[in-house]
Design a protein around this motif. Sequence first.
Motif, PDB file in Angstrom:
ATOM      1  N   GLY A 104       0.831  -1.192   0.000  1.00 26.52           N
ATOM      2  CA  GLY A 104       0.000   0.000   0.000  1.00 26.52           C
ATOM      3  C   GLY A 104       0.868   1.244   0.000  1.00 26.52           C
ATOM      4  N   ARG A 105       0.204   2.383  -0.041  1.00 27.66           N
ATOM      5  CA  ARG A 105       0.937   3.647  -0.018  1.00 27.66           C
ATOM      6  C   ARG A 105       0.203   4.628   0.861  1.00 27.66           C
ATOM      7  NH1 ARG A 105      -0.780   7.546  -4.072  1.00 27.66           N
ATOM      8  NH2 ARG A 105      -2.656   6.845  -5.159  1.00 27.66           N
ATOM      9  N   HIS A 106       0.945   5.612   1.321  1.00 24.63           N
ATOM     10  CA  HIS A 106       0.359   6.655   2.143  1.00 24.63           C
ATOM     11  C   HIS A 106      -0.262   7.720   1.232  1.00 24.63           C
ATOM     12  CE1 HIS A 106       2.418   4.876   5.540  1.00 24.63           C
ATOM     13  NE2 HIS A 106       3.572   4.974   4.908  1.00 24.63           N
ATOM     14  N   ARG A 107      -1.362   8.291   1.676  1.00 24.23           N
ATOM     15  CA  ARG A 107      -2.025   9.328   0.880  1.00 24.23           C
ATOM     16  C   ARG A 107      -2.373  10.500   1.786  1.00 24.23           C
ATOM     17  NH1 ARG A 107      -6.768   6.943  -2.748  1.00 24.23           N
ATOM     18  NH2 ARG A 107      -6.276   8.817  -3.946  1.00 24.23           N
ATOM     19  N   HIS A 108      -1.919  11.677   1.395  1.00 20.46           N
ATOM     20  CA  HIS A 108      -2.262  12.893   2.124  1.00 20.46           C
ATOM     21  C   HIS A 108      -3.620  13.392   1.650  1.00 20.46           C
ATOM     22  CE1 HIS A 108      -1.803  16.934   3.892  1.00 20.46           C
ATOM     23  NE2 HIS A 108      -0.933  16.350   4.680  1.00 20.46           N
ATOM     24  N   GLY A 109      -4.173  14.331   2.398  1.00 18.89           N
ATOM     25  CA  GLY A 109      -5.503  14.835   2.065  1.00 18.89           C
ATOM     26  C   GLY A 109      -5.607  15.411   0.667  1.00 18.89           C
ATOM     27  N   ALA A 110      -4.501  15.988   0.162  1.00 21.20           N
ATOM     28  CA  ALA A 110      -4.536  16.567  -1.184  1.00 21.20           C
ATOM     29  C   ALA A 110      -4.766  15.504  -2.242  1.00 21.20           C
ATOM     30  CB  ALA A 110      -3.230  17.309  -1.467  1.00 21.20           C
ATOM     31  N   GLN A 111      -4.470  14.248  -1.909  1.00 18.70           N
ATOM     32  CA  GLN A 111      -4.641  13.149  -2.864  1.00 18.70           C
ATOM     33  C   GLN A 111      -6.000  12.462  -2.727  1.00 18.70           C
ATOM     34  OE1 GLN A 111      -1.016  11.345  -1.195  1.00 18.70           O
ATOM     35  NE2 GLN A 111      -0.205  11.305  -3.272  1.00 18.70           N
ATOM     36  N   LEU A 112      -6.828  12.941  -1.804  1.00 26.59           N
ATOM     37  CA  LEU A 112      -8.117  12.309  -1.553  1.00 26.59           C
ATOM     38  C   LEU A 112      -9.241  13.112  -2.193  1.00 26.59           C
ATOM     39  CD1 LEU A 112      -7.735  11.395   2.250  1.00 26.59           C
ATOM     40  CD2 LEU A 112      -7.249   9.962   0.250  1.00 26.59           C
ATOM     41  N   THR A 113     -10.165  12.425  -2.826  1.00 24.80           N
ATOM     42  CA  THR A 113     -11.368  13.067  -3.338  1.00 24.80           C
ATOM     43  C   THR A 113     -12.291  13.396  -2.161  1.00 24.80           C
ATOM     44  OG1 THR A 113     -12.553  10.979  -3.558  1.00 24.80           O
ATOM     45  CG2 THR A 113     -11.186  11.686  -5.444  1.00 24.80           C
ATOM     46  N   PHE A 210      -3.214   9.198  14.674  1.00 22.31           N
ATOM     47  CA  PHE A 210      -3.854   8.936  13.389  1.00 22.31           C
ATOM     48  C   PHE A 210      -3.466  10.033  12.397  1.00 22.31           C
ATOM     49  CE2 PHE A 210      -7.525   8.629  10.471  1.00 22.31           C
ATOM     50  CZ  PHE A 210      -7.584   7.257  10.287  1.00 22.31           C
ATOM     51  N   HIS A 211      -2.595   9.688  11.452  1.00 15.39           N
ATOM     52  CA  HIS A 211      -2.146  10.668  10.453  1.00 15.39           C
ATOM     53  C   HIS A 211      -1.738   9.910   9.189  1.00 15.39           C
ATOM     54  CE1 HIS A 211       2.034   9.557  11.209  1.00 15.39           C
ATOM     55  NE2 HIS A 211       1.874   9.813  12.488  1.00 15.39           N
ATOM     56  N   PRO A 212      -1.413  10.615   8.096  1.00 12.58           N
ATOM     57  CA  PRO A 212      -1.199   9.934   6.809  1.00 12.58           C
ATOM     58  C   PRO A 212      -0.134   8.846   6.822  1.00 12.58           C
ATOM     59  CG  PRO A 212      -1.509  12.277   6.435  1.00 12.58           C
ATOM     60  CD  PRO A 212      -1.451  12.089   7.921  1.00 12.58           C
ATOM     61  N   PHE A 213       0.938   9.002   7.598  1.00  8.12           N
ATOM     62  CA  PHE A 213       1.990   7.986   7.597  1.00  8.12           C
ATOM     63  C   PHE A 213       1.599   6.740   8.383  1.00  8.12           C
ATOM     64  CE2 PHE A 213       5.367  11.398   6.758  1.00  8.12           C
ATOM     65  CZ  PHE A 213       5.290  11.167   5.386  1.00  8.12           C
ATOM     66  N   ASN A 214       0.454   6.785   9.074  1.00  8.67           N
ATOM     67  CA  ASN A 214      -0.006   5.611   9.806  1.00  8.67           C
ATOM     68  C   ASN A 214      -1.244   4.976   9.175  1.00  8.67           C
ATOM     69  OD1 ASN A 214       2.037   5.582  11.684  1.00  8.67           O
ATOM     70  ND2 ASN A 214       0.936   6.856  13.166  1.00  8.67           N
ATOM     71  N   LEU A 215      -1.475   5.300   7.919  1.00 10.28           N
ATOM     72  CA  LEU A 215      -2.593   4.701   7.183  1.00 10.28           C
ATOM     73  C   LEU A 215      -2.114   4.342   5.785  1.00 10.28           C
ATOM     74  CD1 LEU A 215      -5.592   3.942   6.960  1.00 10.28           C
ATOM     75  CD2 LEU A 215      -6.069   6.313   6.316  1.00 10.28           C
ATOM     76  N   LEU A 216      -2.246   3.081   5.435  1.00  6.90           N
ATOM     77  CA  LEU A 216      -1.861   2.600   4.122  1.00  6.90           C
ATOM     78  C   LEU A 216      -3.096   2.394   3.256  1.00  6.90           C
ATOM     79  CD1 LEU A 216       0.826  -0.029   5.167  1.00  6.90           C
ATOM     80  CD2 LEU A 216       1.249   1.987   3.752  1.00  6.90           C
ATOM     81  N   TYR A 217      -2.996   2.851   2.002  1.00  2.47           N
ATOM     82  CA  TYR A 217      -4.072   2.675   1.032  1.00  2.47           C
ATOM     83  C   TYR A 217      -3.655   1.665  -0.021  1.00  2.47           C
ATOM     84  CZ  TYR A 217      -6.928   6.671   2.527  1.00  2.47           C
ATOM     85  OH  TYR A 217      -7.744   7.533   3.228  1.00  2.47           O
ATOM     86  N   ARG A 218      -4.616   0.869  -0.462  1.00  2.70           N
ATOM     87  CA  ARG A 218      -4.449   0.023  -1.637  1.00  2.70           C
ATOM     88  C   ARG A 218      -5.471   0.510  -2.639  1.00  2.70           C
ATOM     89  NH1 ARG A 218      -5.212  -4.755   0.562  1.00  2.70           N
ATOM     90  NH2 ARG A 218      -3.024  -4.989   1.178  1.00  2.70           N
ATOM     91  N   GLY A 219      -5.003   1.238  -3.655  1.00  4.68           N
ATOM     92  CA  GLY A 219      -5.929   1.917  -4.546  1.00  4.68           C
ATOM     93  C   GLY A 219      -6.614   3.042  -3.790  1.00  4.68           C
ATOM     94  N   ASP A 220      -7.937   3.065  -3.820  1.00  6.96           N
ATOM     95  CA  ASP A 220      -8.693   4.100  -3.107  1.00  6.96           C
ATOM     96  C   ASP A 220      -9.172   3.645  -1.738  1.00  6.96           C
ATOM     97  OD1 ASP A 220      -8.456   5.913  -5.210  1.00  6.96           O
ATOM     98  OD2 ASP A 220     -10.256   5.179  -6.216  1.00  6.96           O
ATOM     99  N   ALA A 221      -8.882   2.409  -1.379  1.00 10.60           N
ATOM    100  CA  ALA A 221      -9.420   1.857  -0.131  1.00 10.60           C
ATOM    101  C   ALA A 221      -8.336   1.751   0.932  1.00 10.60           C
ATOM    102  CB  ALA A 221     -10.029   0.489  -0.381  1.00 10.60           C
TER     103      ALA A 221
END
Length: 334
Positions: A104-113, A210-221
């Motif tokens: 997975g990858r980390h996603r910041h708010g700017a990358q979120l719809t 709880f912040h972007p580096f502690n949440l991994l995304y796979r695609g949009d999930a």
Amino acid sequence: MPHAPPLGALLRRYAAGSALACEPVDQGLLNRGYRLRTTRGRYFLKHHFDPDTADPASIFRQHRATQRLADLGVPVAPPLPGRDGRTVAVVGGHAYALHPWVDGRHRHGAQLTPGACGRLGALLGVVHASLEHVMPAYARARATPAESPAPADTFALIDALLARVPRHRPADSFDELARHRLLERRTLLERHADRRPPHSGPVGWVHGDFHPFNLLYRGDAPAAIVDWDRLGVQPRAEEAVRAAAIFFVRPDGTLDLPKARAYARAYRPAAGATPSELAAAVHRVWWERLNDFWMLRWHYERGDTRADPQFPAASALAVWWTREYDAVCDAFTD
């Protein structure tokens, strides 16, 4: 490899094969992690060395919590048990845990719809509600309200930091910005000292970091919420606001309020939080930010510059938030 873990001794405690490659994961400020490949697969090896959370009892509590959350369907990555059934391996006085590797990858708010921001808020709400089911209730009952920072203490800290800034030679742009923000913050605190909030609000079990580096995304999930070292009893709504201030801060120190609104609208029903609870949390986190200088303390008191890249946006946010206080509050309560 710096801080190389004792792979031979560790892997003998697990049915994980023999090591083929081990690389440090360079993200994260408080603990050390390694991308480990063995003859049996891929793993994440965590070295718990933060003195505040590295005792085995705290680690076991984190591990039990993540396993119970996984059983409820929350996206987490519980540790793997060793041959003896334990999830913590202590070697040479150091504590380690082995987790399955999560792609997975980390996603910041700017990358979120906007839709993804809503799903993020709902996820944190589910975490808070689920923790209430899997963690002991007596800890909440014993929790004592935390005092908000006192302006007198902050003024003393500002003076101490201002005295340290000129000692750094040669002076650089960070020193210039630090001095500007310290003087600016002192003026703001003098102007708003009468707005110090009362003690913290309703508490519950929270992730704690709880912040972007502690949440991994796979695609949009979301694939996995990681790093549960700060699991504890704290004001839940404050974690929600604090997380939003990290996910949705822009490089210029402003918050993306439409995204924060979508996030908060989804968080409230998932967590069972009321708009008034969020409004009070906004006020307390704003005050916390106005009085907080941990990045400068790391830089000038400890000589630790790892948080320096975050300082420009974080320090500007406190100023912008003060000016746009009503708009921020509205975004979390509407």
